[in-house]
Design an enzyme around this catalytic site. Structure first.
Site, mmCIF file in Angstrom:
data_model
loop_
_atom_site.group_PDB
_atom_site.id
_atom_site.type_symbol
_atom_site.label_atom_id
_atom_site.label_comp_id
_atom_site.label_asym_id
_atom_site.label_seq_id
_atom_site.Cartn_x
_atom_site.Cartn_y
_atom_site.Cartn_z
ATOM 1 N N GLN A 68 70.487 -24.389 61.192
ATOM 2 C CA GLN A 68 70.670 -24.075 59.773
ATOM 3 C C GLN A 68 69.908 -22.796 59.444
ATOM 4 O O GLN A 68 68.788 -22.578 59.910
ATOM 5 C CB GLN A 68 70.161 -25.234 58.915
ATOM 6 C CG GLN A 68 70.189 -24.974 57.418
ATOM 7 C CD GLN A 68 68.887 -24.353 56.903
ATOM 8 O OE1 GLN A 68 67.835 -24.460 57.546
ATOM 9 N NE2 GLN A 68 68.961 -23.701 55.750
ATOM 10 N N ASP A 137 61.517 -37.473 60.987
ATOM 11 C CA ASP A 137 60.075 -37.494 61.234
ATOM 12 C C ASP A 137 59.463 -36.138 60.889
ATOM 13 O O ASP A 137 60.095 -35.301 60.253
ATOM 14 C CB ASP A 137 59.784 -37.904 62.681
ATOM 15 C CG ASP A 137 60.471 -37.010 63.693
ATOM 16 O OD1 ASP A 137 60.595 -35.796 63.427
ATOM 17 O OD2 ASP A 137 60.897 -37.512 64.755
ATOM 18 N N PHE A 204 65.774 -14.432 73.436
ATOM 19 C CA PHE A 204 64.706 -14.426 72.439
ATOM 20 C C PHE A 204 64.915 -13.279 71.455
ATOM 21 O O PHE A 204 64.763 -12.110 71.799
ATOM 22 C CB PHE A 204 63.341 -14.308 73.113
ATOM 23 C CG PHE A 204 62.913 -15.553 73.839
ATOM 24 C CD1 PHE A 204 62.515 -16.684 73.144
ATOM 25 C CD2 PHE A 204 62.917 -15.595 75.225
ATOM 26 C CE1 PHE A 204 62.128 -17.835 73.812
ATOM 27 C CE2 PHE A 204 62.527 -16.743 75.906
ATOM 28 C CZ PHE A 204 62.134 -17.866 75.199
ATOM 29 N N ASP A 205 65.243 -13.628 70.227
ATOM 30 C CA ASP A 205 65.436 -12.646 69.170
ATOM 31 C C ASP A 205 64.094 -12.085 68.717
ATOM 32 O O ASP A 205 63.100 -12.804 68.643
ATOM 33 C CB ASP A 205 66.139 -13.317 67.984
ATOM 34 C CG ASP A 205 66.283 -12.401 66.795
ATOM 35 O OD1 ASP A 205 67.091 -11.455 66.877
ATOM 36 O OD2 ASP A 205 65.573 -12.621 65.783
ATOM 37 N N GLU A 230 64.812 -9.604 73.444
ATOM 38 C CA GLU A 230 65.138 -8.410 72.677
ATOM 39 C C GLU A 230 63.829 -7.704 72.329
ATOM 40 O O GLU A 230 63.115 -8.115 71.421
ATOM 41 C CB GLU A 230 65.894 -8.782 71.398
ATOM 42 C CG GLU A 230 66.233 -7.569 70.543
ATOM 43 C CD GLU A 230 66.576 -7.930 69.108
ATOM 44 O OE1 GLU A 230 67.414 -7.232 68.515
ATOM 45 O OE2 GLU A 230 65.992 -8.896 68.569
ATOM 46 N N GLN A 252 58.360 1.192 80.306
ATOM 47 C CA GLN A 252 57.153 0.496 80.739
ATOM 48 C C GLN A 252 56.887 -0.726 79.864
ATOM 49 O O GLN A 252 56.435 -1.770 80.348
ATOM 50 C CB GLN A 252 55.952 1.440 80.684
ATOM 51 C CG GLN A 252 54.658 0.834 81.213
ATOM 52 C CD GLN A 252 54.695 0.635 82.719
ATOM 53 O OE1 GLN A 252 54.828 1.589 83.471
ATOM 54 N NE2 GLN A 252 54.581 -0.602 83.168
ATOM 55 N N VAL A 406 86.579 16.832 91.842
ATOM 56 C CA VAL A 406 85.472 16.185 92.552
ATOM 57 C C VAL A 406 85.885 15.662 93.917
ATOM 58 O O VAL A 406 85.095 15.019 94.600
ATOM 59 C CB VAL A 406 84.891 15.023 91.710
ATOM 60 C CG1 VAL A 406 84.330 15.529 90.391
ATOM 61 C CG2 VAL A 406 85.933 13.940 91.465
ATOM 62 N N ASN A 421 89.657 6.998 80.456
ATOM 63 C CA ASN A 421 89.234 8.179 79.717
ATOM 64 C C ASN A 421 87.898 8.697 80.231
ATOM 65 O O ASN A 421 86.838 8.148 79.930
ATOM 66 C CB ASN A 421 89.123 7.838 78.222
ATOM 67 C CG ASN A 421 88.740 9.037 77.376
ATOM 68 O OD1 ASN A 421 88.993 10.181 77.746
ATOM 69 N ND2 ASN A 421 88.125 8.777 76.238
ATOM 70 N N ASP A 422 87.946 9.746 81.047
ATOM 71 C CA ASP A 422 86.761 10.410 81.600
ATOM 72 C C ASP A 422 85.912 9.497 82.480
ATOM 73 O O ASP A 422 84.679 9.618 82.509
ATOM 74 C CB ASP A 422 85.904 11.012 80.484
ATOM 75 C CG ASP A 422 86.545 12.251 79.864
ATOM 76 O OD1 ASP A 422 87.472 12.800 80.489
ATOM 77 O OD2 ASP A 422 86.127 12.667 78.770
ATOM 78 N N TRP A 426 85.908 4.603 92.720
ATOM 79 C CA TRP A 426 86.443 4.539 94.072
ATOM 80 C C TRP A 426 85.836 3.343 94.798
ATOM 81 O O TRP A 426 84.689 2.973 94.540
ATOM 82 C CB TRP A 426 86.110 5.795 94.873
ATOM 83 C CG TRP A 426 86.800 7.045 94.457
ATOM 84 C CD1 TRP A 426 87.860 7.646 95.070
ATOM 85 C CD2 TRP A 426 86.452 7.911 93.365
ATOM 86 N NE1 TRP A 426 88.215 8.807 94.433
ATOM 87 C CE2 TRP A 426 87.357 8.993 93.370
ATOM 88 C CE3 TRP A 426 85.475 7.855 92.361
ATOM 89 C CZ2 TRP A 426 87.311 10.017 92.433
ATOM 90 C CZ3 TRP A 426 85.421 8.872 91.430
ATOM 91 C CH2 TRP A 426 86.326 9.939 91.464
#
Length: 429
Positions: A68, A137, A204-205, A230, A252, A406, A421-422, A426
């Site tokens: 909730q 409880d 974990f938010d 997070e 780090q 390439v 797209n770009d 392989w």
């Protein structure tokens, strides 16, 4: 400084060797910021997507906060044991969804929001500081003595923030996680989510709001098979408004969190360092994807087994757009995270709403077929403004950027198996 980095690298290698995480993990965020609005309930709706999610090779689905909450999205929880008041659906629907995921060998990750909590009612002074746990409880029935004493909007708290430098959440009371009762009852609640409802792990938010030492208690005593934190802090930026080349202090901090929680256990962090660099790199600055040490510049360059890479989530993207990935280059982001070391996380919107399912499916299939995993060897071949080229495990080569000439850089024995797209991928024949 060099000796410090050398010692850190050796420590990370040793911890990585003992890591118990499965090597082939692919995560999936199973909601966005607007999912709570879905007619018929989000849990019921997502049930119809389980087959597609599992078929894509996903191993873990991150579900929205289940308790909730004052806020519809679930990030202002109050009665933690009350899973019937969620805007996403009720407890029975949640358990059915988790059961469907388990039936496809996919694990369910709960969004754990415990840095702060909303009170059920006011005290005699008119301050909201009386909490209700959601049971008959007294479990999780707290008062002002469970609130950090330095949380100014909620006076008379007697607790202390575990680390005073940690971030404050202004919209709700910050909980004193050094209080033994708080620790005990939250551990009991986590274990209840696991044993009674079927959750396998935790996200974990706002984990920067309490110390890693406290997070270690919750991880150790609830025994999830997977946990991700997070830790969202700002990168270092230059005068031009773009990230500095060196983001070592940023990554780090992520490494430090995992070390303190337990490097040999299930704990990981979202790789916000990689997210921030990749956001900018795909805008014609692909040279950023090779750090000064020749490795990946994010957390995956230091400790990939403990890094969860992502393109966007419900905060950075969706309708919030707090830090969105360039929308016309999203598949470049997935081509990167789904071929590279680390634990990639796919966002619901991109997979189902953006028409990218087929392309993402193909990339996950390549990752699975070639055995690319969180600790796969990465060799960066080229990193220029318009070209990023890397080989992974000697089996896969990925190209990002608009440059097409390439062919001379691709070794013999590789064939194109995905392109868009770009980007191109392989595979070794």
């Amino acid at each position: 400084m060099a000796n410090k980095h050398m010692s850190l690298s050796l420590f990370i290698v040793l911890l990585g060797l003992s890591c118990s995480l499965a090597s082939g993990q692919v995560l999936f965020q199973g909601f966005n910021w607007e999912s709570w609005k879905h007619n018929g309930g989000w849990y019921n709706f997502l049930m119809g997507k389980v087959d597609d999610i599992a078929a894509a090779g996903v191993t873990h689905v991150w579900l929205p906060p289940a308790s909730q909450s004052v806020a519809e999205q679930g990030y202002m929880p109050g009665r933690l044991y009350d899973l019937d008041a969620s805007k996403y659906g009720n407890k029975a629907q949640l358990k059915s969804l988790i059961g469907a995921l388990h039936g496809k060998a996919v694990k369910a990750i709960a969004d754990i929001v415990i840095n702060h909590r909303t009170a059920e009612r006011k005290d005699g002074r008119g301050i909201y500081c009386i909490f209700e746990g959601g049971t008959p409880d007294a479990r999780l029935d707290w008062g002002p003595h469970m609130i950090c004493r330095d949380d100014r909007p909620y006076p008379d708290g007697t607790g202390n923030r575990p680390t005073r430098t940690r971030a404050d959440f202004g919209a709700a009371p910050d909980i004193d996680h050094l209080n033994p009762r708080v620790q005990k009852e939250l551990v009991e609640w986590l274990n209840w989510l696991r044993t009674d409802d079927g959750f396998d792990g935790w996200r974990f938010d706002f984990a920067k709001g309490y110390s890693a030492d406290v997070a270690k208690i919750y991880v150790d005593r609830s025994e999830p098979s997977f946990a991700v934190a997070e830790i969202w802090t700002s990168l270092a930026y230059g005068g031009d408004g773009k990230p500095n080349l060196n983001q070592d202090p940023h990554r780090q901090e992520l490494v430090n969190w995992v070390n303190k929680v337990g490097g040999s256990g299930p704990a990981t962090t979202f790789d916000f360092t990689t997210k921030g660099i990749l956001n900018v790199a795909v805008e014609g600055e692909l040279w950023r994807l090779r750090g000064t040490d020749g490795k990946a510049p994010g957390m995956i360059g230091w400790w990939p087994a403990k890094a969860v890479t992502f393109v966007d989530n419900h905060d950075t993207g969706s309708t919030q757009h707090m830090w969105p990935f360039p929308s016309d280059r999203v598949m470049q982001g997935y081509a990167y995270i789904l071929t590279h070391p680390g634990n990639p996380c796919i966002f619901y919107d991109h997979f189902f709403d953006w028409g990218l399912k087929e392309e993402i499916d193909r990339l996950v299939s390549i990752r699975t077929r070639q055995g690319i995993h969180s600790e796969s060897k990465l060799q960066i071949m080229e990193a220029d403004a318009d070209l990023y080229l890397a080989e992974i495990e000697g089996k896969v080569i990925v190209k990002l950027g608009p440059r097409y000439d390439v062919g001379h850089l691709i070794p013999e024995g590789f064939k194109v198996v995905a392109h868009g797209n770009d980007y191109a991928v392989w595979e070794k024949v």
